[in-house]
Write an enzyme that holds these catalytic residues in place. Structure first.
Site, short mmCIF file in Angstrom:
data_model
loop_
_atom_site.label_atom_id
_atom_site.label_comp_id
_atom_site.label_asym_id
_atom_site.label_seq_id
_atom_site.Cartn_x
_atom_site.Cartn_y
_atom_site.Cartn_z
N ALA A 66 0.88 -1.17 0.00
CA ALA A 66 0.00 0.00 0.00
C ALA A 66 0.92 1.22 0.00
CB ALA A 66 -0.88 -0.01 1.23
N GLY A 112 0.44 -4.80 1.02
CA GLY A 112 -0.78 -4.79 0.22
C GLY A 112 -0.59 -5.44 -1.15
N GLU A 115 -0.97 -9.03 -0.54
CA GLU A 115 -2.40 -9.23 -0.24
C GLU A 115 -3.22 -9.23 -1.53
OE1 GLU A 115 -2.34 -6.03 2.81
OE2 GLU A 115 -3.37 -7.50 4.06
N GLU A 135 4.32 -5.41 7.34
CA GLU A 135 3.56 -4.32 7.97
C GLU A 135 3.96 -4.06 9.42
OE1 GLU A 135 2.25 -6.42 5.84
OE2 GLU A 135 0.66 -5.49 4.65
N1 DAK Z 1 4.64 3.06 -0.76
C1 DAK Z 1 5.06 4.23 -1.33
N2 DAK Z 1 6.20 4.35 -2.01
C2 DAK Z 1 6.98 3.26 -2.13
C3 DAK Z 1 6.62 2.01 -1.56
C4 DAK Z 1 5.37 1.94 -0.85
N3 DAK Z 1 4.91 0.80 -0.31
N4 DAK Z 1 7.61 1.12 -1.83
C5 DAK Z 1 8.52 1.78 -2.55
N5 DAK Z 1 8.18 3.07 -2.73
C6 DAK Z 1 8.89 4.11 -3.43
C7 DAK Z 1 10.09 4.59 -2.64
O1 DAK Z 1 9.69 5.54 -1.67
C8 DAK Z 1 10.97 5.17 -3.71
O2 DAK Z 1 10.46 6.45 -4.05
P1 DAK Z 1 11.44 7.75 -4.15
O3 DAK Z 1 12.11 7.84 -2.84
O4 DAK Z 1 12.36 7.41 -5.30
O5 DAK Z 1 10.50 8.89 -4.44
C9 DAK Z 1 10.70 4.26 -4.91
O6 DAK Z 1 9.47 3.60 -4.63
C10 DAK Z 1 11.78 3.22 -5.11
O7 DAK Z 1 11.96 2.53 -3.89
P2 DAK Z 1 13.39 2.30 -3.22
O8 DAK Z 1 14.33 3.39 -3.59
O9 DAK Z 1 13.18 2.03 -1.79
O10 DAK Z 1 13.87 0.98 -3.98
P3 DAK Z 1 14.86 -0.14 -3.44
O11 DAK Z 1 15.18 -1.02 -4.60
O12 DAK Z 1 16.01 0.48 -2.68
O13 DAK Z 1 13.99 -0.98 -2.39
C11 DAK Z 1 12.02 -2.08 -1.58
C12 DAK Z 1 12.89 -1.72 -2.81
C13 DAK Z 1 10.75 -2.75 -2.11
C14 DAK Z 1 12.78 -3.11 -0.71
C15 DAK Z 1 11.71 -0.81 -0.77
O14 DAK Z 1 11.20 0.17 -1.65
C16 DAK Z 1 10.74 -1.03 0.35
O15 DAK Z 1 11.08 -1.60 1.39
N6 DAK Z 1 9.51 -0.57 0.13
C17 DAK Z 1 8.46 -0.63 1.11
C18 DAK Z 1 8.00 -2.05 1.25
C19 DAK Z 1 6.94 -2.19 2.31
O16 DAK Z 1 7.19 -1.99 3.47
N7 DAK Z 1 5.80 -2.53 1.84
C20 DAK Z 1 4.69 -2.82 2.70
C21 DAK Z 1 4.00 -1.55 2.92
S1 DAK Z 1 2.83 -1.77 4.21
C22 DAK Z 1 -4.31 -0.23 4.92
C23 DAK Z 1 -4.41 -1.51 4.46
C24 DAK Z 1 -3.29 -2.20 4.14
C25 DAK Z 1 -2.06 -1.62 4.29
C26 DAK Z 1 -1.99 -0.35 4.77
C27 DAK Z 1 -3.10 0.37 5.09
N8 DAK Z 1 -5.48 0.51 5.21
C28 DAK Z 1 -6.72 -0.03 4.91
C29 DAK Z 1 -5.35 1.85 5.63
C30 DAK Z 1 -0.89 -2.34 3.89
C31 DAK Z 1 0.28 -1.84 4.24
C32 DAK Z 1 1.45 -2.13 3.45
O17 DAK Z 1 1.42 -2.57 2.32
#
Ligand code: DAK
Length: 257
Positions: A66, A112, A115, A135
């Protein structure tokens, strides 16, 4: 541009939906969820489409979660209502979609993103894919059905381990966990998804919908899966597909559904 955050290509009875925010690793924001919902609604009634493939643009990510920037500002009530809204509009909608939905996991499928893949009926992954529900590292839990669907797919113990550690696993481990059905070289992934979709398309769309409904019922605690199966089985009789399928068998020819 945000208007192009979802690419749609309908060809040969397959709708290929490509989530297209490559700079954000295809992170799911509200607009993308709404666009997916709108497009799937159209596909649901489009007689020319028999199956759907969902993938991410670029080589790096299916969906990296997400959109963290978007949900970081929410309060408790907003979080709850967004989870409910998103689950209904996209994740449950896909799970109960009457046409098979295949996730082509071409890279990171995190939070997400995983998911979303788990809500799809079938998951095929590229050998570069990486999957996880990280998460808890952000102070939340999976909110789009992840705690339920991961446990259904990989079992309670492995789901608890993956969710509490937030560990990211590679494609082979995901195959080993039965989180994905198969793993392919990345350049072959979409082709393999299309081959699978074509194989499915040779069968009765009506029977396929009934099978999806019956299988899902077994995972819904408010329903009796066996009863749903009996009713769905009965509903197949007398349909055009049933007449064509049984006639083709008796006439020693291939059915034309
Ligand atoms: N959201 C927003 N931007 C994201 C992102 C994300 N989940 N994942 C990556 N990006 C963006 C980064 O911020 C970066 O943007 P800039 O800084 O260049 O502007 C760009 O994508 C490239 O990412 P990286 O520079 O970090 O790339 P790397 O190769 O170094 O790393 C990575 C890749 C996938 C390991 C890393 O980007 C990372 O750890 N990303 C986050 C992964 C993560 O934690 N995903 C789970 C998110 S939690 C909800 C329901 C469900 C959820 C939430 C709320 N509600 C109903 C309210 C679910 C939550 C989640 O999914």
């Amino acid at each position: 541009m945000e208007a192009h955050n979802l690419l749609v290509k309908i060809d040969n009875s397959i709708a290929l939906l490509t989530l297209n925010r490559p700079k954000q690793l295809n992170a799911l924001n509200l607009q993308l969820i709404n666009n997916l919902n709108q497009e799937l609604k159209k596909i649901k009634t489009d007689k020319n489409v028999k199956s759907v493939i969902i993938t991410g643009s670029g080589e790096k990510a299916f969906v990296a979660g997400a959109d963290i920037k978007e949900f970081a500002k929410l309060n408790r009530e907003e979080g709850k209502s967004l989870a409910k809204n998103g689950q209904k509009k996209l994740f449950d909608f896909i799970e109960n979609f009457p046409k098979p939905v295949i996730a082509a996991i071409n890279g990171f499928a995190l939070g997400g993103g995983l998911e979303l893949a788990m809500a799809c009926h079938i998951r095929l992954a590229s050998n570069y894919a990486k999957m996880g529900l990280p998460e808890v590292s952000l102070g939340v839990i999976p909110g789009y059905g992840g705690t339920q669907r991961l446990a259904q797919l990989v079992g309670k113990g492995k789901a608890l381990e993956m969710i509490t550690t937030g560990r990211i696993i590679d494609a082979n481990q995901a195959l080993n966990y039965r989180l994905v059905n198969n793993v392919f070289e990345s350049e072959d992934l979409i082709l393999k998804c299309k081959e699978l979709a074509h194989q499915i398309a040779k069968n009765s769309s009506n029977a396929i919908s009934a099978a999806i409904k019956s299988i899902n019922a077994g995972f819904d605690s408010s329903l009796n899966g066996f009863e749903v199966e009996i009713n769905s089985f009965g509903s197949c009789f007398g349909t055009d597909d049933f007449i064509e399928g049984t006639s083709a068998f008796l006439e020693k020819r291939k059915p034309n559904f």
